[in-house]
Design an enzyme around this catalytic site. Structure first.
Site, PDB file in Angstrom:
ATOM      1  N   LYS A  37     -11.303  -4.292 -49.464  1.00  0.00           N
ATOM      2  CA  LYS A  37     -12.303  -3.766 -50.408  1.00  0.00           C
ATOM      3  C   LYS A  37     -13.544  -3.256 -49.673  1.00  0.00           C
ATOM      4  CE  LYS A  37     -12.595  -7.710 -52.754  1.00  0.00           C
ATOM      5  NZ  LYS A  37     -11.621  -8.548 -52.009  1.00  0.00           N
ATOM      6  N   ARG A  89     -14.530 -10.474 -61.223  1.00  0.00           N
ATOM      7  CA  ARG A  89     -13.503 -11.392 -60.733  1.00  0.00           C
ATOM      8  C   ARG A  89     -12.905 -12.233 -61.845  1.00  0.00           C
ATOM      9  NH1 ARG A  89     -15.396 -11.357 -55.129  1.00  0.00           N
ATOM     10  NH2 ARG A  89     -13.893 -12.581 -53.951  1.00  0.00           N
ATOM     11  N   ARG A 128     -10.367 -11.936 -38.609  1.00  0.00           N
ATOM     12  CA  ARG A 128     -11.781 -11.632 -38.818  1.00  0.00           C
ATOM     13  C   ARG A 128     -12.643 -12.866 -38.578  1.00  0.00           C
ATOM     14  NH1 ARG A 128     -13.810  -9.684 -44.515  1.00  0.00           N
ATOM     15  NH2 ARG A 128     -13.533 -11.896 -44.911  1.00  0.00           N
ATOM     16  N   ARG A 186     -17.464 -15.592 -40.393  1.00  0.00           N
ATOM     17  CA  ARG A 186     -17.720 -15.844 -41.815  1.00  0.00           C
ATOM     18  C   ARG A 186     -17.209 -17.230 -42.162  1.00  0.00           C
ATOM     19  NH1 ARG A 186     -16.337 -11.434 -46.502  1.00  0.00           N
ATOM     20  NH2 ARG A 186     -15.630 -13.284 -47.631  1.00  0.00           N
ATOM     21  N   ARG A 235      -9.157 -19.604 -51.638  1.00  0.00           N
ATOM     22  CA  ARG A 235      -9.574 -18.300 -52.180  1.00  0.00           C
ATOM     23  C   ARG A 235      -8.381 -17.583 -52.788  1.00  0.00           C
ATOM     24  NH1 ARG A 235     -12.134 -16.063 -46.835  1.00  0.00           N
ATOM     25  NH2 ARG A 235     -12.450 -14.099 -47.954  1.00  0.00           N
TER      26      ARG A 235
HETATM   27  P1  AP5 Z   1     -12.209  -6.337 -45.763  1.00  0.00           P
HETATM   28  O1  AP5 Z   1     -12.416  -4.889 -45.948  1.00  0.00           O
HETATM   29  O2  AP5 Z   1     -13.355  -7.158 -45.325  1.00  0.00           O
HETATM   30  O3  AP5 Z   1     -11.524  -6.964 -47.062  1.00  0.00           O
HETATM   31  P2  AP5 Z   1     -12.200  -7.500 -48.387  1.00  0.00           P
HETATM   32  O4  AP5 Z   1     -11.229  -7.242 -49.476  1.00  0.00           O
HETATM   33  O5  AP5 Z   1     -13.579  -6.962 -48.517  1.00  0.00           O
HETATM   34  O6  AP5 Z   1     -12.201  -9.055 -48.038  1.00  0.00           O
HETATM   35  P3  AP5 Z   1     -13.278 -10.167 -48.333  1.00  0.00           P
HETATM   36  O7  AP5 Z   1     -12.946 -11.319 -47.469  1.00  0.00           O
HETATM   37  O8  AP5 Z   1     -14.667  -9.618 -48.264  1.00  0.00           O
HETATM   38  O9  AP5 Z   1     -12.912 -10.488 -49.824  1.00  0.00           O
HETATM   39  P4  AP5 Z   1     -13.347 -11.626 -50.734  1.00  0.00           P
HETATM   40  O10 AP5 Z   1     -13.058 -11.059 -52.076  1.00  0.00           O
HETATM   41  O11 AP5 Z   1     -12.726 -12.918 -50.400  1.00  0.00           O
HETATM   42  O12 AP5 Z   1     -14.892 -11.828 -50.377  1.00  0.00           O
HETATM   43  P5  AP5 Z   1     -16.254 -11.502 -51.121  1.00  0.00           P
HETATM   44  O13 AP5 Z   1     -17.257 -11.293 -50.075  1.00  0.00           O
HETATM   45  O14 AP5 Z   1     -16.085 -10.515 -52.184  1.00  0.00           O
HETATM   46  O15 AP5 Z   1     -10.994  -6.516 -44.745  1.00  0.00           O
HETATM   47  C1  AP5 Z   1     -10.642  -7.800 -44.273  1.00  0.00           C
HETATM   48  C2  AP5 Z   1     -10.220  -7.696 -42.796  1.00  0.00           C
HETATM   49  O16 AP5 Z   1      -9.026  -6.913 -42.721  1.00  0.00           O
HETATM   50  C3  AP5 Z   1     -11.261  -6.990 -41.924  1.00  0.00           C
HETATM   51  O17 AP5 Z   1     -11.282  -7.600 -40.681  1.00  0.00           O
HETATM   52  C4  AP5 Z   1     -10.727  -5.555 -41.849  1.00  0.00           C
HETATM   53  O18 AP5 Z   1     -11.099  -4.928 -40.659  1.00  0.00           O
HETATM   54  C5  AP5 Z   1      -9.216  -5.762 -41.909  1.00  0.00           C
HETATM   55  N1  AP5 Z   1      -8.504  -4.653 -42.566  1.00  0.00           N
HETATM   56  C6  AP5 Z   1      -8.906  -3.930 -43.663  1.00  0.00           C
HETATM   57  N2  AP5 Z   1      -7.962  -3.007 -43.983  1.00  0.00           N
HETATM   58  C7  AP5 Z   1      -6.943  -3.157 -43.098  1.00  0.00           C
HETATM   59  C8  AP5 Z   1      -5.695  -2.467 -42.913  1.00  0.00           C
HETATM   60  N3  AP5 Z   1      -5.310  -1.472 -43.712  1.00  0.00           N
HETATM   61  N4  AP5 Z   1      -4.880  -2.894 -41.923  1.00  0.00           N
HETATM   62  C9  AP5 Z   1      -5.283  -3.910 -41.091  1.00  0.00           C
HETATM   63  N5  AP5 Z   1      -6.468  -4.588 -41.210  1.00  0.00           N
HETATM   64  C10 AP5 Z   1      -7.289  -4.198 -42.199  1.00  0.00           C
HETATM   65  O19 AP5 Z   1     -16.544 -12.904 -51.857  1.00  0.00           O
HETATM   66  C11 AP5 Z   1     -16.789 -14.067 -51.091  1.00  0.00           C
HETATM   67  C12 AP5 Z   1     -17.064 -15.236 -52.032  1.00  0.00           C
HETATM   68  O20 AP5 Z   1     -18.253 -14.983 -52.786  1.00  0.00           O
HETATM   69  C13 AP5 Z   1     -15.999 -15.539 -53.092  1.00  0.00           C
HETATM   70  O21 AP5 Z   1     -14.975 -16.354 -52.578  1.00  0.00           O
HETATM   71  C14 AP5 Z   1     -16.827 -16.241 -54.168  1.00  0.00           C
HETATM   72  O22 AP5 Z   1     -17.070 -17.562 -53.808  1.00  0.00           O
HETATM   73  C15 AP5 Z   1     -18.141 -15.481 -54.114  1.00  0.00           C
HETATM   74  N6  AP5 Z   1     -18.152 -14.339 -55.046  1.00  0.00           N
HETATM   75  C16 AP5 Z   1     -18.245 -13.022 -54.703  1.00  0.00           C
HETATM   76  N7  AP5 Z   1     -18.223 -12.243 -55.789  1.00  0.00           N
HETATM   77  C17 AP5 Z   1     -18.103 -13.077 -56.855  1.00  0.00           C
HETATM   78  C18 AP5 Z   1     -17.990 -12.864 -58.253  1.00  0.00           C
HETATM   79  N8  AP5 Z   1     -17.979 -11.620 -58.783  1.00  0.00           N
HETATM   80  N9  AP5 Z   1     -17.873 -13.957 -59.056  1.00  0.00           N
HETATM   81  C19 AP5 Z   1     -17.880 -15.203 -58.550  1.00  0.00           C
HETATM   82  N10 AP5 Z   1     -17.965 -15.471 -57.230  1.00  0.00           N
HETATM   83  C20 AP5 Z   1     -18.075 -14.418 -56.384  1.00  0.00           C
HETATM   84 MG    MG Z   2     -15.500  -7.822 -48.699  1.00  0.00          MG
END
Ligand code: AP5
Ligand code: MG
Length: 190
Positions: free
Chosen positions: A14, A89, A128, A134, A145
């Site tokens: 994402k 979410r 990562r 992180r 997660r």
């Molecule tokens: P990346 O692009 O970082 O993926 P991502 O989907 O953004 O992953 P996140 O870990 O950020 O998702 P998340 O939903 O768990 O975290 P968030 O911060 O939203 O890619 C991941 C890795 O893969 C990178 O190293 C990248 O380089 C690599 N990659 C990408 N594409 C690739 C490809 N095609 N091939 C190979 N490698 C690739 O949320 C974190 C926490 O915050 C949640 O757990 C929750 O506790 C809280 N939170 C956030 N939003 C909410 C909400 N709306 N409601 C409640 N709690 C929330």
């Molecule tokens: Mg992200």
């Protein structure tokens, strides 16, 4: 106004694809995960609440998260539209987002689902974790997660299908191919 929801499991790409979408379409980017991590870094009260939940792979309560999102939206000026990364979410969050946008005479243009198999998500996030440090990128928290995603977040696929906004993208493979598929999906809706 172009309002894109980028959707998918932890590690589905994402954030990575959002950067490209922002560059191509000139959108504002709201990543709720980034918002929460900056609150943690600042040591705010919200950050302290968020840290305990994030480190345990759990979601921040809907009411609080919706308030944070609405405040971020209110701050945007002269926006061409927004990419929502990590929000909604839950179904309550999707309903709130729709109401917020509708009250501004807008709607979600497209919900882009990045589909990636779980073993690949785990590999990406562990890799990562070694580089970025992180706190939630460790095997135990990643497993939690993924459970939370499957139970609370993945029902949104059906919700957005019913709303006529869902676009499926194979999120495995080359970054450029994935981005080209996203652009085709967005362009078919504008
Ligand atoms: P990346 O692009 O970082 O993926 P991502 O989907 O953004 O992953 P996140 O870990 O950020 O998702 P998340 O939903 O768990 O975290 P968030 O911060 O939203 O890619 C991941 C890795 O893969 C990178 O190293 C990248 O380089 C690599 N990659 C990408 N594409 C690739 C490809 N095609 N091939 C190979 N490698 C690739 O949320 C974190 C926490 O915050 C949640 O757990 C929750 O506790 C809280 N939170 C956030 N939003 C909410 C909400 N709306 N409601 C409640 N709690 C929330
Ligand atoms: Mg992200």
């Amino acid at each position: 106004m172009l309002n894109i929801v980028i959707f998918g499991a932890p590690g589905s790409g994402k954030g990575t694809q959002s950067e490209r979408i922002v560059e191509k379409y000139g959108l504002d980017h709201i990543s709720t995960g980034d918002v929460l991590r900056s609150e943690i870094a600042a040591g705010s009260e919200l950050g302290m609440v968020a840290k305990g939940l994030i480190d345990n792979g759990q979601l921040i309560p809907d009411e609080l998260m919706i308030e944070i999102l609405a405040a971020k939206l209110d701050k945007l000026v002269d926006s061409k539209g927004v990419i929502f990364d990590g929000f909604p979410r839950t179904i309550a969050q999707a309903e709130a987002l729709k109401a917020l946008l509708n009250s501004r005479g807008q709607d979600v243009t497209a919900m882009i689902e990045l589909d990636v198999p779980e073993d690949e998500l785990m590999d990406r996030l562990l890799k990562r974790g070694q580089l970025s440090g992180r706190a939630d990128d460790n095997e135990e928290t990643i497993k939690k997660r993924l459970v939370v995603y499957n139970e609370q977040t993945s029902p949104l696929k059906e919700w957005y299908k019913n709303d006529g906004k869902h676009c499926y993208i194979n999120g495995s493979g080359e970054l450029d191919r994935i981005f080209a598929d996203i652009v085709a999906a967005i362009d078919s809706r504008i």
